[in-house]
Scaffold this motif. Sequence first.
Motif, PDB file in Angstrom:
ATOM      1  N   ALA A   1      13.957  -2.195  15.471  1.00  0.00           N
ATOM      2  CA  ALA A   1      13.067  -1.347  16.276  1.00  0.00           C
ATOM      3  C   ALA A   1      13.335   0.126  16.018  1.00  0.00           C
ATOM      4  CB  ALA A   1      13.224  -1.666  17.756  1.00  0.00           C
ATOM      5  N   ASP A   2      14.591   0.465  15.748  1.00  0.00           N
ATOM      6  CA  ASP A   2      14.941   1.857  15.489  1.00  0.00           C
ATOM      7  C   ASP A   2      14.242   2.393  14.237  1.00  0.00           C
ATOM      8  OD1 ASP A   2      16.521   4.152  16.325  1.00  0.00           O
ATOM      9  OD2 ASP A   2      17.677   3.848  14.493  1.00  0.00           O
ATOM     10  N   CYS A   3      13.922   1.499  13.304  1.00  0.00           N
ATOM     11  CA  CYS A   3      13.215   1.910  12.087  1.00  0.00           C
ATOM     12  C   CYS A   3      11.792   2.381  12.383  1.00  0.00           C
ATOM     13  CB  CYS A   3      13.135   0.743  11.097  1.00  0.00           C
ATOM     14  SG  CYS A   3      14.727   0.167  10.455  1.00  0.00           S
ATOM     15  N   MET A   4      11.250   1.935  13.507  1.00  0.00           N
ATOM     16  CA  MET A   4       9.830   2.178  13.759  1.00  0.00           C
ATOM     17  C   MET A   4       9.547   3.503  14.458  1.00  0.00           C
ATOM     18  SD  MET A   4       8.130  -1.522  14.620  1.00  0.00           S
ATOM     19  CE  MET A   4       9.116  -1.990  16.041  1.00  0.00           C
ATOM     20  N   GLU A   5      10.523   4.054  15.163  1.00  0.00           N
ATOM     21  CA  GLU A   5      10.269   5.260  15.948  1.00  0.00           C
ATOM     22  C   GLU A   5      10.156   6.487  15.044  1.00  0.00           C
ATOM     23  OE1 GLU A   5       9.523   5.242  19.055  1.00  0.00           O
ATOM     24  OE2 GLU A   5      10.018   3.136  19.437  1.00  0.00           O
ATOM     25  N   SER A   6       9.343   7.462  15.455  1.00  0.00           N
ATOM     26  CA  SER A   6       9.064   8.609  14.595  1.00  0.00           C
ATOM     27  C   SER A   6       8.970   9.916  15.372  1.00  0.00           C
ATOM     28  CB  SER A   6       7.748   8.410  13.837  1.00  0.00           C
ATOM     29  OG  SER A   6       7.811   7.321  12.953  1.00  0.00           O
ATOM     30  N   PHE A   7       9.789  10.865  15.032  1.00  0.00           N
ATOM     31  CA  PHE A   7       9.641  12.276  15.399  1.00  0.00           C
ATOM     32  C   PHE A   7       9.498  12.530  16.899  1.00  0.00           C
ATOM     33  CE2 PHE A   7       7.558  12.041  11.063  1.00  0.00           C
ATOM     34  CZ  PHE A   7       8.673  12.500  10.383  1.00  0.00           C
TER      35      PHE A   7
ATOM     36  N   SER B   1       2.080   3.135  11.569  1.00  0.00           N
ATOM     37  CA  SER B   1       2.068   2.217  10.426  1.00  0.00           C
ATOM     38  C   SER B   1       3.212   2.504   9.459  1.00  0.00           C
ATOM     39  CB  SER B   1       0.724   2.282   9.706  1.00  0.00           C
ATOM     40  OG  SER B   1       0.392   3.611   9.356  1.00  0.00           O
ATOM     41  N   ALA B   2       3.596   3.773   9.315  1.00  0.00           N
ATOM     42  CA  ALA B   2       4.740   4.092   8.460  1.00  0.00           C
ATOM     43  C   ALA B   2       6.019   3.520   9.043  1.00  0.00           C
ATOM     44  CB  ALA B   2       4.862   5.602   8.284  1.00  0.00           C
ATOM     45  N   GLY B   3       6.155   3.611  10.382  1.00  0.00           N
ATOM     46  CA  GLY B   3       7.320   3.026  11.022  1.00  0.00           C
ATOM     47  C   GLY B   3       7.356   1.521  10.878  1.00  0.00           C
ATOM     48  N   MET B   4       6.206   0.884  11.026  1.00  0.00           N
ATOM     49  CA  MET B   4       6.142  -0.565  10.851  1.00  0.00           C
ATOM     50  C   MET B   4       6.531  -0.958   9.430  1.00  0.00           C
ATOM     51  SD  MET B   4       5.532  -3.537  12.193  1.00  0.00           S
ATOM     52  CE  MET B   4       4.729  -3.110  13.737  1.00  0.00           C
ATOM     53  N   ARG B   5       6.039  -0.207   8.462  1.00  0.00           N
ATOM     54  CA  ARG B   5       6.379  -0.508   7.069  1.00  0.00           C
ATOM     55  C   ARG B   5       7.882  -0.364   6.821  1.00  0.00           C
ATOM     56  NH1 ARG B   5       4.143   0.285   1.937  1.00  0.00           N
ATOM     57  NH2 ARG B   5       5.753  -0.272   0.432  1.00  0.00           N
ATOM     58  N   ARG B   6       8.508   0.687   7.381  1.00  0.00           N
ATOM     59  CA  ARG B   6       9.958   0.833   7.231  1.00  0.00           C
ATOM     60  C   ARG B   6      10.679  -0.379   7.786  1.00  0.00           C
ATOM     61  NH1 ARG B   6       8.888   6.139   8.893  1.00  0.00           N
ATOM     62  NH2 ARG B   6       9.523   5.657  11.035  1.00  0.00           N
TER      63      ARG B   6
ATOM     64  N   PRO C   1       0.822  -1.218   0.000  1.00  0.00           N
ATOM     65  CA  PRO C   1       0.000   0.000   0.000  1.00  0.00           C
ATOM     66  C   PRO C   1       0.852   1.262   0.000  1.00  0.00           C
ATOM     67  CG  PRO C   1       0.088  -0.943   2.197  1.00  0.00           C
ATOM     68  CD  PRO C   1       0.769  -1.921   1.291  1.00  0.00           C
ATOM     69  N   PRO C   2       0.278   2.395  -0.386  1.00  0.00           N
ATOM     70  CA  PRO C   2       1.006   3.663  -0.285  1.00  0.00           C
ATOM     71  C   PRO C   2       1.233   4.019   1.178  1.00  0.00           C
ATOM     72  CG  PRO C   2      -1.292   4.057  -0.824  1.00  0.00           C
ATOM     73  CD  PRO C   2      -1.084   2.572  -0.908  1.00  0.00           C
ATOM     74  N   VAL C   3       2.363   4.663   1.440  1.00  0.00           N
ATOM     75  CA  VAL C   3       2.709   5.030   2.814  1.00  0.00           C
ATOM     76  C   VAL C   3       2.849   6.539   2.919  1.00  0.00           C
ATOM     77  CG1 VAL C   3       4.475   4.889   4.611  1.00  0.00           C
ATOM     78  CG2 VAL C   3       3.806   2.832   3.384  1.00  0.00           C
ATOM     79  N   TYR C   4       2.239   7.107   3.945  1.00  0.00           N
ATOM     80  CA  TYR C   4       2.341   8.540   4.219  1.00  0.00           C
ATOM     81  C   TYR C   4       3.119   8.687   5.518  1.00  0.00           C
ATOM     82  CZ  TYR C   4      -1.409   8.303   0.847  1.00  0.00           C
ATOM     83  OH  TYR C   4      -2.154   8.024  -0.273  1.00  0.00           O
ATOM     84  N   SER C   5       4.405   8.962   5.389  1.00  0.00           N
ATOM     85  CA  SER C   5       5.305   8.889   6.536  1.00  0.00           C
ATOM     86  C   SER C   5       5.441  10.196   7.292  1.00  0.00           C
ATOM     87  CB  SER C   5       6.696   8.434   6.087  1.00  0.00           C
ATOM     88  OG  SER C   5       7.214   9.313   5.113  1.00  0.00           O
TER      89      SER C   5
ATOM     90  N   TYR D   1      -6.117  12.005  15.796  1.00  0.00           N
ATOM     91  CA  TYR D   1      -5.646  10.651  16.067  1.00  0.00           C
ATOM     92  C   TYR D   1      -5.083   9.965  14.824  1.00  0.00           C
ATOM     93  CZ  TYR D   1      -7.639  10.900  20.756  1.00  0.00           C
ATOM     94  OH  TYR D   1      -7.906  11.249  22.059  1.00  0.00           O
ATOM     95  N   GLU D   2      -5.502  10.374  13.644  1.00  0.00           N
ATOM     96  CA  GLU D   2      -4.956   9.791  12.418  1.00  0.00           C
ATOM     97  C   GLU D   2      -3.454  10.016  12.328  1.00  0.00           C
ATOM     98  OE1 GLU D   2      -3.798   9.840   8.066  1.00  0.00           O
ATOM     99  OE2 GLU D   2      -3.804  11.493   9.518  1.00  0.00           O
ATOM    100  N   PHE D   3      -2.973  11.104  12.890  1.00  0.00           N
ATOM    101  CA  PHE D   3      -1.542  11.396  12.889  1.00  0.00           C
ATOM    102  C   PHE D   3      -0.751  10.262  13.529  1.00  0.00           C
ATOM    103  CE2 PHE D   3       2.064  13.311  15.279  1.00  0.00           C
ATOM    104  CZ  PHE D   3       2.850  13.688  14.197  1.00  0.00           C
ATOM    105  N   GLY D   4      -1.187   9.821  14.721  1.00  0.00           N
ATOM    106  CA  GLY D   4      -0.492   8.734  15.402  1.00  0.00           C
ATOM    107  C   GLY D   4      -0.595   7.417  14.660  1.00  0.00           C
ATOM    108  N   ALA D   5      -1.781   7.141  14.108  1.00  0.00           N
ATOM    109  CA  ALA D   5      -1.968   5.897  13.357  1.00  0.00           C
ATOM    110  C   ALA D   5      -1.088   5.869  12.119  1.00  0.00           C
ATOM    111  CB  ALA D   5      -3.437   5.746  12.971  1.00  0.00           C
TER     112      ALA D   5
END
Length: 467
Positions: free
Chosen positions: A234-240, A214-219, A16-20, A206-210
């Motif tokens: 795990a480091d790939c999953m953390e965001s901002f 999911s973008a982190g999981m995809r990475r 799927p497309p990812v909006y990171s 709340y969409e921001f967190g979701a």
Amino acid sequence: MTNYMEYVTYAKAPAPPVYSEPQPVDLTDETMAIHTRNILSRMKQEKLDVLIVYADREHGTNFGYLTGFEPRFEEAVLVLHENGKAYLMLGNESLRMGQFSRIPAEVVHTPYFSLPNQPMGNTKTLAELVEDTGVKPGMGVGLAGWKMFTSGLEDNGLLFDVPYFIVDAVKRASGDSGRIRNAASLFIHPESGARVIVTANEIAHYEFGAALASAGMRRMLDELEPGKTELELADCMESFGQPNNVQTICAAGERFTNAVVAPRAKRVSVGDRFSSTIGYRGGLTSRSGYIVSSAEELPSEAADYLEAVARPYYAASVAWYEYMAIGRRGRDIYELIESVIPKSRYGWKLNPGHLTAGEEWMSSPIYPGSDIAVASGMLFQMDIIPSVPGYGGAGAEDGVAIADEALRAELARDYPEVWGRIQARRGYMTGVLGIRLHPEVLPLSNLNGYFRPYLLNKTCAFIAGRA
């Protein structure tokens, strides 16, 4: 009844497309005013003169619903009177937050909530400080932690998940009149709780967190390969720098050895079981499977994993997504999942889906016999966890919002970027994965419905086969 197993297949499917990098959306003054009105009206219904709302670092969402912030550490208490007058009891480290509270409130410095060995300077007992917030003998008092205690042999209204020293002080201030009740249900009851139904502003918030989770999981899934460590992945999953609402999991092979829950320096290997979870306010994404490219690389004892566990699980998740609609009863959703993957065989134990918000699990209307109906404004987590002896897990957990036509129109008008992402996700789920969604089901995650059970095969996934 539809036989979901008939058309679920494992096949080539584009990701799927990812909006990171979505932009955060703050809660508006209008939304916060709605929150206060929601709680005051429920206080009136319950004949409460005063509501005392507890918070700490892990359990601050009911408090934050009214104040807009949660403690970074320490405890905190909001005291709300039926006339709207509010007080904030704050320790040393939280004291400055009083000026930023979204609900106008008088601050009562409460050193008892401060960290060990910090300056106290107490001249009053905690009960006397509670009295300073207007709590008096004879009042009807609601005490809200974060649980309702919906089962058990005791009077659930007299069980409090609030530290004893606070409960004791409230009882002393109110004269221990027997009129103190657990009031968490005002916030989180799955049918009548104020927080159960959200606005368009809150969906965007709340969409921001979701999206981040999911973008982190995809990475991480795209970087996953043998030899990498759990720490690297795990480091790939953390965001901002956003605060997590659950412990991050990135675990290969046997989980939690030596009672360690967090990712470690362990290297992943072909044939390992693998489980990963990342959650932020508003959204959690979780994936489980095997670190293999094909069935030939599975451990011999789990050679039929795809048919024995993964495919039935995905059939159940498709059933969940397709059945979810306004008016569906909790008991019917529960029975549907039981019919697709019976608990006695597939070992799932918790509610197959629950409400979410700032916390990962708020409450759930999905349980045996539940007459609670799905309503516009609910946020759900698709959460089914099979546990079959001898096999690794199968999991593709993400969240959705439920929105009727009016709420969808408001979301599209006020938050067009959020609406565009939601529509793209719906297009992927229906057009690529073949999952038939009701119009009110709005995917908040970049990965809703996307499940790669063989984690090293990055070109194939389960599909519903009806695109």
